[in-house]
Design an enzyme around this catalytic site. Structure first.
Site, PDB file in Angstrom:
ATOM      1  N   VAL A  28      10.216   1.919   6.540  1.00 12.39           N
ATOM      2  CA  VAL A  28      11.647   1.677   6.700  1.00 12.39           C
ATOM      3  C   VAL A  28      12.491   2.810   6.115  1.00 12.39           C
ATOM      4  O   VAL A  28      13.598   3.079   6.593  1.00 12.39           O
ATOM      5  CB  VAL A  28      12.038   0.320   6.057  1.00 12.39           C
ATOM      6  CG1 VAL A  28      11.899   0.383   4.546  1.00 12.39           C
ATOM      7  CG2 VAL A  28      13.443  -0.098   6.478  1.00 12.39           C
ATOM      8  N   LYS A  29      11.980   3.509   5.114  1.00 15.14           N
ATOM      9  CA  LYS A  29      12.758   4.607   4.512  1.00 15.14           C
ATOM     10  C   LYS A  29      12.985   5.737   5.500  1.00 15.14           C
ATOM     11  O   LYS A  29      13.970   6.473   5.401  1.00 15.14           O
ATOM     12  CB  LYS A  29      12.061   5.133   3.266  1.00 15.14           C
ATOM     13  CG  LYS A  29      10.698   5.761   3.529  1.00 15.14           C
ATOM     14  CD  LYS A  29      10.008   6.203   2.253  1.00 15.14           C
ATOM     15  CE  LYS A  29       8.625   6.800   2.548  1.00 15.14           C
ATOM     16  NZ  LYS A  29       7.933   7.190   1.303  1.00 15.14           N
TER      17      LYS A  29
END
Length: 272
Positions: free
Chosen positions: A143-144
Site C-alpha cells: 500500500v505504501k
C-alpha cells in the site's frame, strides 16, 4: 508564460539538436568516452597493456588506463579513457511509441473491476529463484507504493498476495491456482549469468503447461507480468510472458494495464 511556451523552453525540439552527434568528454564533439572492465589477470604492467589492447579492439584510439585496482590476487579492475570514431545519427533514431493503454485514476480502476468482474481481481506477486530483492515487487504491491502512488493493495477491488522473496516456480504456480489468480507479477533484479531471463522463461513455461487454456478472468492462465531493471534486451515473446515492465514503473501503470489486458470490454465512458 503559457504552458506551450514552457514546453518549448524546457524540452528542446529535435530540429534544435545536431543530426549527427559524438560523445562528449572534455569538449563538445571530442568523441571521448570512459569505460570499465575486469580482466582475469594479476595487476601489473602486462595487465595494463592487455587492458589497452582490449580498448583498441573496442574502437578506443588513442586510449589511456586512468585507474587500476587489484581485485584479489588473480583479477584486476580497469577504467579506460579514450576516443571513439563512431557517429550517432540522432535524427534517425526511432523512438518507441508510448503505452497503448491510458493511465486510469484509482476510482476508474475500482469501477472497471466492479463493473466487469463483479468480484475482486486477484494478483499474486513474488521474487522467484534465488532473488531476494523485494524492493521492486513491494513498491508495486504494498500500500505504501512508489513515486507518490499507492500500491495495488490500496485498491479495495484488488486482492493482493505478496509471496515475498526466493519463491520457487512450483510454489508460485500452486499459489496462483489456489487463489484463482487473474494475474501473476514477478520481480527479477539479480542478473548475474542472465539469471533473470532463465528464471522468467522457466516460470512462463510452467504456467503455460499448468494452464492449457487462454489467458483471461475465469478462462484459464493468469496474466504473466515480469518487472526489473535489465529486461531491455528481450521481448515478451522471447520470455513467454504477457508484459515486461522496466525500471521506474509505477503502481498506477501496472493497475491500468491490468484493466486494459483483463477487462477489454470496459471503457472509461461507462463511468459516466
Amino acid at each position: 508564460m503559457t504552458r506551450q511556451q514552457q514546453t518549448r523552453t524546457d524540452v528542446p525540439e529535435i530540429q534544435d539538436i545536431p543530426s549527427i552527434i559524438r560523445p562528449y568528454g572534455d569538449t563538445t564533439g571530442d568523441a571521448m568516452v570512459q569505460t570499465s572492465f575486469t580482466l582475469p589477470v594479476p595487476a601489473g604492467k602486462r595487465a595494463e597493456l592487455a587492458a589497452l589492447a582490449l580498448a583498441r579492439q573496442m574502437g578506443l584510439d588513442p586510449a589511456s588506463v586512468v585507474h587500476v585496482k587489484p581485485m584479489g590476487p588473480d583479477f584486476t579492475f580497469f577504467i579506460v579513457y579514450g576516443k571513439v570514431n563512431h557517429l550517432i545519427d540522432y535524427a534517425g533514431i526511432e523512438v518507441p511509441e508510448g503505452r497503448e493503454y491510458p493511465l486510469l485514476p484509482a476510482k476508474e480502476i475500482e469501477l472497471a473491476i466492479r463493473t466487469v468482474l463483479n468480484r475482486r481481481l486477484v494478483v499474486v506477486g513474488a521474487c522467484i529463484g534465488t532473488d531476494a530483492h523485494t524492493v521492486g515487487i513491494d513498491a508495486i504491491l504494498n500500500v505504501k507504493g512508489f513515486a507518490g502512488e499507492k500500491g495495488l493493495e490500496y485498491h479495495r477491488e484488488i486482492q493482493v498476495v505478496n509471496m515475498g522473496a526466493q519463491v520457487t516456480v512450483e510454489e508460485l504456480v500452486a499459489r496462483a491456482k489456489a487463489d484463482n489468480a487473474d494475474a501473476v507479477l514477478v520481480s527479477q533484479v539479480v542478473t548475474q549469468k542472465n539469471a533473470h531471463i532463465h528464471n522468467t522463461k522457466q516460470m512462463a513455461a510452467a504456467f503455460h503447461d499448468a494452464y492449457p487454456t487462454a489467458v483471461g478472468p475465469g478462462m484459464g492462465r493468469p496474466l504473466l507480468i515480469v518487472g526489473g531493471p535489465r529486461f531491455d534486451t528481450v521481448t515478451e515473446d522471447e520470455l513467454g510472458v504477457d508484459r515486461i515492465f522496466g525500471k521506474g514503473t509505477t503502481p498506477g501503470e501496472v493497475a491500468s494495464y491490468l484493466v486494459h489486458a483483463l477487462l477489454p470490454s470496459w471503457t472509461p465512458e461507462e463511468s459516466a
